[in-house]
Design a protein around this motif. Sequence first.
Motif, PDB file in Angstrom:
ATOM      1  N   PHE A  52     -11.030   0.820   5.765  1.00 51.32           N
ATOM      2  CA  PHE A  52     -10.567   0.282   4.288  1.00 51.32           C
ATOM      3  C   PHE A  52     -10.699   0.873   3.653  1.00 51.32           C
ATOM      4  O   PHE A  52     -11.705   1.240   3.640  1.00 51.32           O
ATOM      5  N   PRO A  53      -9.451   1.711   2.684  1.00 50.16           N
ATOM      6  CA  PRO A  53      -9.520   2.357   1.528  1.00 50.16           C
ATOM      7  C   PRO A  53     -10.091   1.514   0.711  1.00 50.16           C
ATOM      8  O   PRO A  53     -10.379   0.538   0.531  1.00 50.16           O
ATOM      9  N   LEU A  62     -12.412   6.243   2.349  1.00 49.66           N
ATOM     10  CA  LEU A  62     -12.428   5.168   3.330  1.00 49.66           C
ATOM     11  C   LEU A  62     -14.207   4.235   4.006  1.00 49.66           C
ATOM     12  O   LEU A  62     -14.480   5.428   4.406  1.00 49.66           O
ATOM     13  N   THR A  80       0.755  -1.384  -0.204  1.00 48.47           N
ATOM     14  CA  THR A  80      -0.444   0.010  -0.152  1.00 48.47           C
ATOM     15  C   THR A  80       0.956   1.270   0.146  1.00 48.47           C
ATOM     16  O   THR A  80       1.509   1.170   0.913  1.00 48.47           O
ATOM     17  N   LEU A 113      -2.209   5.613   3.087  1.00 49.00           N
ATOM     18  CA  LEU A 113      -1.987   5.558   4.267  1.00 49.00           C
ATOM     19  C   LEU A 113      -1.454   7.070   5.305  1.00 49.00           C
ATOM     20  O   LEU A 113      -2.355   6.732   5.898  1.00 49.00           O
ATOM     21  N   CYS A 138      -5.480   7.428   4.641  1.00 47.27           N
ATOM     22  CA  CYS A 138      -6.389   7.061   5.885  1.00 47.27           C
ATOM     23  C   CYS A 138      -6.320   7.346   7.272  1.00 47.27           C
ATOM     24  O   CYS A 138      -6.858   7.684   8.326  1.00 47.27           O
ATOM     25  N   ASP A 183      -4.290  -4.568  13.005  1.00 48.15           N
ATOM     26  CA  ASP A 183      -3.798  -4.732  11.678  1.00 48.15           C
ATOM     27  C   ASP A 183      -4.561  -5.768  11.007  1.00 48.15           C
ATOM     28  O   ASP A 183      -3.711  -6.636  11.089  1.00 48.15           O
ATOM     29  N   TYR A 192     -10.673   8.206  -4.313  1.00 49.41           N
ATOM     30  CA  TYR A 192     -10.674   7.205  -3.205  1.00 49.41           C
ATOM     31  C   TYR A 192     -11.068   7.024  -2.170  1.00 49.41           C
ATOM     32  O   TYR A 192     -11.870   8.811  -1.750  1.00 49.41           O
ATOM     33  N   GLY A 252       0.159  -1.344   7.408  1.00 54.91           N
ATOM     34  CA  GLY A 252      -0.865  -0.621   8.508  1.00 54.91           C
ATOM     35  C   GLY A 252      -0.654   0.101   9.854  1.00 54.91           C
ATOM     36  O   GLY A 252      -1.242   0.406   9.991  1.00 54.91           O
ATOM     37  N   THR A 305      -7.574  -2.536   7.150  1.00 55.05           N
ATOM     38  CA  THR A 305      -7.131  -3.524   6.801  1.00 55.05           C
ATOM     39  C   THR A 305      -6.724  -2.698   5.114  1.00 55.05           C
ATOM     40  O   THR A 305      -7.834  -2.085   4.933  1.00 55.05           O
ATOM     41  N   PHE A 306      -5.143  -3.381   4.429  1.00 54.83           N
ATOM     42  CA  PHE A 306      -4.884  -2.900   3.699  1.00 54.83           C
ATOM     43  C   PHE A 306      -4.513  -3.346   2.081  1.00 54.83           C
ATOM     44  O   PHE A 306      -4.697  -4.608   2.939  1.00 54.83           O
TER      45      PHE A 306
END
Length: 240
Positions: A153-154, A231, A38, A43, A46, A61, A229, A69, A122-123
């Motif tokens: 999460f994104p 979140l 990621t 990061l 987020c 994470d 994007y 994360g 979570t990523f």
Amino acid sequence: MFSPQGPSALELLIQALSSVERGYDLLAPKFDHTPFRTPEDVLDACADALTGLGPFDGGLDVCCGTGAGLRVLESLCAGRISGVDFSAGMLAQARYAYPEAEYVRADARALPLAGAFDLAVTFGSLGHFLPAERPAFFAGVHRALRPGGVFAFPVGAPPPLASRAYWSAQGFDLAMRVRNALWRPPFVMYYRTGALSALRTDLVAAGFAMPSVTPLTALGRRDDGSPKYGLVLARRAATA
């Protein structure tokens, strides 16, 4: 796509013909030198979006991989932070990068954690779960959170039909379906199995309140002005 420190084509082929767990064990030492990690700007975006939702004590994470994360959790959580993954190789890399965190080796479809965390993230993991497996994954995260806890999460906006990104994702998923039809063990990684409407349905079924989506405008906008994007924020209901 890869730095000189990244995996060779042969190493990627061997990984792709392995199981998900074994594949990531093999890739772990070079994972952070691939485009699969990621990106830092995601990061950071987020973390910024989550800052106003705290305070948070414990952070988790889920499918932590090499620990990208965990840096987000370090900046947000006052208490212990933990990572869970089923790849021993990825956990070893995470321990090296974030030695103060705690780690659990487990399958995210059956998390052995309950009521211990205020924030879970979570990523880049959702593509590793078939639609039929997501309810168990989300239910495990729900159990791991304390009442009132947040799961975040994104997600990326769907690429336009005429874009290279759309057809690249379609081609990748088709190649993986052919690979899994012809070769065992399967390697589950698909880009086009997690529509936002389906994710919301599965989160609510797992016990979360109706999720919201916070735009991550720092990551840019599409031609129509919508954010690239967002979140996803899902909260476990608080008890009386």
